[in-house]
Design a protein around this motif. Structure first.
Motif, mmCIF file in Angstrom:
data_model
loop_
_atom_site.group_PDB
_atom_site.id
_atom_site.type_symbol
_atom_site.label_atom_id
_atom_site.label_comp_id
_atom_site.label_asym_id
_atom_site.label_seq_id
_atom_site.Cartn_x
_atom_site.Cartn_y
_atom_site.Cartn_z
ATOM 1 N N GLN A 39 0.094 -22.318 -54.660
ATOM 2 C CA GLN A 39 1.395 -22.264 -55.318
ATOM 3 C C GLN A 39 1.360 -21.282 -56.489
ATOM 4 O OE1 GLN A 39 4.256 -23.973 -54.538
ATOM 5 N NE2 GLN A 39 5.273 -22.856 -56.194
ATOM 6 N N ARG A 40 2.444 -20.547 -56.674
ATOM 7 C CA ARG A 40 2.543 -19.645 -57.812
ATOM 8 C C ARG A 40 3.927 -19.732 -58.427
ATOM 9 N NH1 ARG A 40 1.847 -15.779 -53.855
ATOM 10 N NH2 ARG A 40 0.121 -17.173 -53.337
ATOM 11 N N GLU A 41 3.987 -19.416 -59.733
ATOM 12 C CA GLU A 41 5.256 -19.436 -60.451
ATOM 13 C C GLU A 41 5.973 -18.090 -60.342
ATOM 14 O OE1 GLU A 41 3.961 -22.907 -60.821
ATOM 15 O OE2 GLU A 41 2.602 -21.348 -61.514
ATOM 16 N N ILE A 42 5.205 -17.021 -60.299
ATOM 17 C CA ILE A 42 5.778 -15.678 -60.275
ATOM 18 C C ILE A 42 5.066 -14.856 -59.216
ATOM 19 C CG2 ILE A 42 6.127 -13.545 -61.616
ATOM 20 C CD1 ILE A 42 6.145 -15.346 -64.139
ATOM 21 N N ASP A 43 5.830 -14.184 -58.368
ATOM 22 C CA ASP A 43 5.300 -13.300 -57.328
ATOM 23 C C ASP A 43 5.744 -11.877 -57.643
ATOM 24 O OD1 ASP A 43 3.644 -13.641 -55.068
ATOM 25 O OD2 ASP A 43 5.010 -15.145 -54.257
ATOM 26 N N ILE A 44 4.813 -11.041 -58.087
ATOM 27 C CA ILE A 44 5.107 -9.631 -58.344
ATOM 28 C C ILE A 44 4.680 -8.843 -57.111
ATOM 29 C CG2 ILE A 44 4.657 -7.654 -59.832
ATOM 30 C CD1 ILE A 44 3.923 -9.703 -62.044
ATOM 31 N N LEU A 45 5.633 -8.174 -56.496
ATOM 32 C CA LEU A 45 5.364 -7.464 -55.247
ATOM 33 C C LEU A 45 5.527 -5.968 -55.472
ATOM 34 C CD1 LEU A 45 4.803 -7.754 -52.158
ATOM 35 C CD2 LEU A 45 7.295 -7.658 -51.848
ATOM 36 N N LEU A 46 4.463 -5.208 -55.250
ATOM 37 C CA LEU A 46 4.528 -3.755 -55.336
ATOM 38 C C LEU A 46 5.025 -3.202 -54.009
ATOM 39 C CD1 LEU A 46 1.884 -4.687 -57.211
ATOM 40 C CD2 LEU A 46 1.747 -2.214 -57.513
ATOM 41 N N VAL A 47 6.077 -2.414 -54.069
ATOM 42 C CA VAL A 47 6.633 -1.795 -52.864
ATOM 43 C C VAL A 47 6.928 -0.333 -53.154
ATOM 44 C CG1 VAL A 47 7.617 -3.904 -51.892
ATOM 45 C CG2 VAL A 47 8.981 -2.536 -53.476
ATOM 46 N N SER A 48 6.934 0.456 -52.095
ATOM 47 C CA SER A 48 7.282 1.870 -52.216
ATOM 48 C C SER A 48 8.201 2.240 -51.065
ATOM 49 C CB SER A 48 6.023 2.741 -52.194
ATOM 50 O OG SER A 48 5.398 2.660 -50.933
ATOM 51 N N ARG A 49 8.801 3.402 -51.179
ATOM 52 C CA ARG A 49 9.727 3.842 -50.135
ATOM 53 C C ARG A 49 9.034 3.918 -48.769
ATOM 54 N NH1 ARG A 49 14.521 6.332 -50.369
ATOM 55 N NH2 ARG A 49 14.354 6.560 -52.625
ATOM 56 N N SER A 50 7.755 4.288 -48.769
ATOM 57 C CA SER A 50 7.045 4.410 -47.495
ATOM 58 C C SER A 50 6.972 3.082 -46.755
ATOM 59 C CB SER A 50 5.638 4.970 -47.724
ATOM 60 O OG SER A 50 4.874 4.104 -48.536
ATOM 61 N N ASP A 51 6.969 1.966 -47.501
ATOM 62 C CA ASP A 51 6.961 0.658 -46.843
ATOM 63 C C ASP A 51 8.218 0.464 -45.989
ATOM 64 O OD1 ASP A 51 4.556 -0.067 -48.083
ATOM 65 O OD2 ASP A 51 5.576 -0.945 -49.810
ATOM 66 N N TRP A 52 9.335 1.026 -46.458
ATOM 67 C CA TRP A 52 10.615 0.803 -45.789
ATOM 68 C C TRP A 52 10.710 1.558 -44.464
ATOM 69 C CZ3 TRP A 52 10.559 -2.554 -49.275
ATOM 70 C CH2 TRP A 52 11.603 -3.450 -49.448
ATOM 71 N N TYR A 53 9.762 2.456 -44.228
ATOM 72 C CA TYR A 53 9.787 3.236 -42.989
ATOM 73 C C TYR A 53 8.508 3.044 -42.185
ATOM 74 C CZ TYR A 53 13.702 5.387 -45.379
ATOM 75 O OH TYR A 53 14.886 5.585 -46.039
ATOM 76 N N ALA A 94 9.801 -9.576 -48.442
ATOM 77 C CA ALA A 94 9.957 -9.184 -49.846
ATOM 78 C C ALA A 94 10.898 -10.118 -50.594
ATOM 79 C CB ALA A 94 10.472 -7.744 -49.941
ATOM 80 N N LEU A 95 11.777 -10.798 -49.870
ATOM 81 C CA LEU A 95 12.715 -11.720 -50.518
ATOM 82 C C LEU A 95 12.008 -12.943 -51.115
ATOM 83 C CD1 LEU A 95 15.633 -11.534 -47.928
ATOM 84 C CD2 LEU A 95 15.478 -10.409 -50.169
ATOM 85 N N ARG A 96 10.737 -13.172 -50.752
ATOM 86 C CA ARG A 96 9.968 -14.263 -51.383
ATOM 87 C C ARG A 96 9.548 -13.915 -52.803
ATOM 88 N NH1 ARG A 96 6.259 -14.067 -47.067
ATOM 89 N NH2 ARG A 96 4.607 -13.650 -48.585
ATOM 90 N N ALA A 97 9.563 -12.628 -53.135
ATOM 91 C CA ALA A 97 9.048 -12.182 -54.431
ATOM 92 C C ALA A 97 9.968 -12.610 -55.563
ATOM 93 C CB ALA A 97 8.887 -10.665 -54.428
ATOM 94 N N THR A 98 9.399 -12.615 -56.767
ATOM 95 C CA THR A 98 10.170 -12.853 -57.986
ATOM 96 C C THR A 98 10.553 -11.535 -58.638
ATOM 97 O OG1 THR A 98 8.588 -14.675 -58.309
ATOM 98 C CG2 THR A 98 10.214 -14.322 -60.036
ATOM 99 N N VAL A 99 9.643 -10.572 -58.570
ATOM 100 C CA VAL A 99 9.838 -9.237 -59.145
ATOM 101 C C VAL A 99 9.396 -8.208 -58.109
ATOM 102 C CG1 VAL A 99 9.162 -7.639 -60.991
ATOM 103 C CG2 VAL A 99 9.274 -10.092 -61.460
ATOM 104 N N LEU A 100 10.158 -7.132 -57.973
ATOM 105 C CA LEU A 100 9.703 -5.982 -57.209
ATOM 106 C C LEU A 100 9.256 -4.910 -58.200
ATOM 107 C CD1 LEU A 100 12.264 -5.573 -54.270
ATOM 108 C CD2 LEU A 100 10.110 -6.852 -54.340
ATOM 109 N N ALA A 101 8.071 -4.361 -57.977
ATOM 110 C CA ALA A 101 7.529 -3.299 -58.825
ATOM 111 C C ALA A 101 7.479 -2.026 -57.997
ATOM 112 C CB ALA A 101 6.137 -3.687 -59.325
ATOM 113 N N ILE A 102 8.169 -0.988 -58.458
ATOM 114 C CA ILE A 102 8.327 0.227 -57.664
ATOM 115 C C ILE A 102 7.869 1.451 -58.470
ATOM 116 C CG2 ILE A 102 10.270 -0.803 -56.432
ATOM 117 C CD1 ILE A 102 12.147 1.018 -58.047
ATOM 118 N N PRO A 103 7.564 2.559 -57.786
ATOM 119 C CA PRO A 103 7.153 3.771 -58.502
ATOM 120 C C PRO A 103 8.285 4.303 -59.378
ATOM 121 C CG PRO A 103 6.566 3.909 -56.169
ATOM 122 C CD PRO A 103 7.476 2.726 -56.317
#
Length: 334
Positions: free
Chosen positions: A148-162, A178-187
């Motif tokens: 279990q976690r309180e915060i999910d920080i997910l690193l994503v980039s445009r390349s993931d989307w393709y 990605a909708l499970r995340a709490t924060v999205l971290a992007i370049p």
């Protein structure tokens, strides 16, 4: 790297993901909870997103705010199966390269175990006499859903989307995960990506990450080598910094070096007419090399490039993070 010839196998991988989702939703795969809050840092794709430097950055920031911080990791590639507290003087064989790097750079305790829950129990036992509020950072934890976690920080980039799912592509999970995340971290250097994520359906916080490669000064050409998930990023960063790269060698991710590999590097660097002044690699690779660097001649030093990450609007991001921690698990600090 995409592998279109493996596309017929993607439905089998997707079926495995669906089965795990069913196991988690039905409680067949239990989700365990530590006493103190957990921040997970992870990604959708395999390696190369900057999880380790972000883990180091967050550990330092939270420590500076008065938290007692530790990092829980699997310790990829280590030989022992028992939970361990990472020794700064240890080796990659004992603890894994990333846990050792985090422990040395972040200055916080790091614990490794196959089950991160076991690492967390170990950490909470060690921390029991410290009065500062404790927080665990879960390294590469987005898919480790049994904790279990309180915060999910997910690193994503445009390349993931393709990209495609494994094994044809590099995605560990579908984009919907990605909708499970709490924060999205992007370049931070992709200014339009946040708007596209909002259009896609993301409504939560978005952090913009500035990646900076700190390269030591070197007088002449170098031979660059690494064993990481995305070697092209390392080589491109060196060239962007003005380093003259005479040759580049890419080994597989988490490569375990042998003396023969160092001898091969020496042979490449000492080819006639090259006048190579140094070898250069990543900090993770230097950890995996360990005492093998002693075979290098004195006139061929080995240098490392340091990858750092800074969060844009860092103060605001940290305030949000601390507020979320206290709101979510205030009872843990009573």
């Amino acid at each position: 790297m995409k592998r279109p010839m493996l596309l017929p196998l993607v439905p089998l991988y997707a079926a495995g993901l669906a089965l795990r989702e069913l196991r988690l939703s039905r409680g067949w795969e239990p989700i365990r909870r530590l006493r103190y809050p957990v921040i997970s840092i992870g990604n959708l794709s395999t390696g190369g997103s900057g999880k380790t430097p972000l883990t180091i950055t967050l550990a330092r920031l939270l420590s500076d705010r008065g938290f007692q911080v530790d990092v829980l990791s699997r310790g990829y590639g280590r030989r022992s199966a028992v939970p361990l507290h990472v020794d700064l003087n240890g080796s990659a064989d004992q603890f894994g390269d990333e846990p050792l790097l985090i422990a040395r750079e972040a200055g916080v305790p790091v614990y490794v175990a196959a089950e991160r829950y076991d690492a967390g129990i170990f950490a909470e036992t060690d921390a029991s006499k410290d009065e500062r509020p404790l927080v665990h950072i879960l390294d590469d934890g987005f898919q480790h859903r049994q904790l279990q976690r309180e915060i999910d920080i997910l690193l994503v980039s445009r390349s993931d989307w393709y990209d495609h799912l494994l094994p044809a592509g590099n995605l560990r999970e579908t984009l919907h995960a990605a909708l499970r995340a709490t924060v999205l971290a992007i370049p931070a250097d992709d200014p339009n990506f946040e708007a596209e994520l909002r259009t896609w359906g993301w409504t939560g916080p978005v952090w913009h990450l500035h990646r900076r490669m700190e390269v030591p000064q070197v007088a002449g050409p170098v031979v660059a080598f690494c064993g990481i998930a995305r070697p092209e990023q390392f080589f491109a960063g060196l060239e962007s910094a003005g380093v003259k790269v005479a040759d580049r060698l890419a080994f597989r991710d988490h490569f375990s070096y042998r003396t023969a590999d160092l001898n091969d590097l020496i042979d490449v660097a000492t080819l006639p007419g090259r006048d190579v002044s140094a070898l250069i690699t990543t900090e993770k690779d230097l950890i995996r090399l360990g005492p093998l660097v002693s075979v290098l001649p004195h006139d061929l030093p080995i240098l490392t490039a340091h990858l750092a990450i800074k969060i844009e609007n860092e103060s605001a991001a940290l305030e949000w993070l601390v507020g979320r921690l206290v709101m979510g698990r205030s009872h843990a600090y009573l």
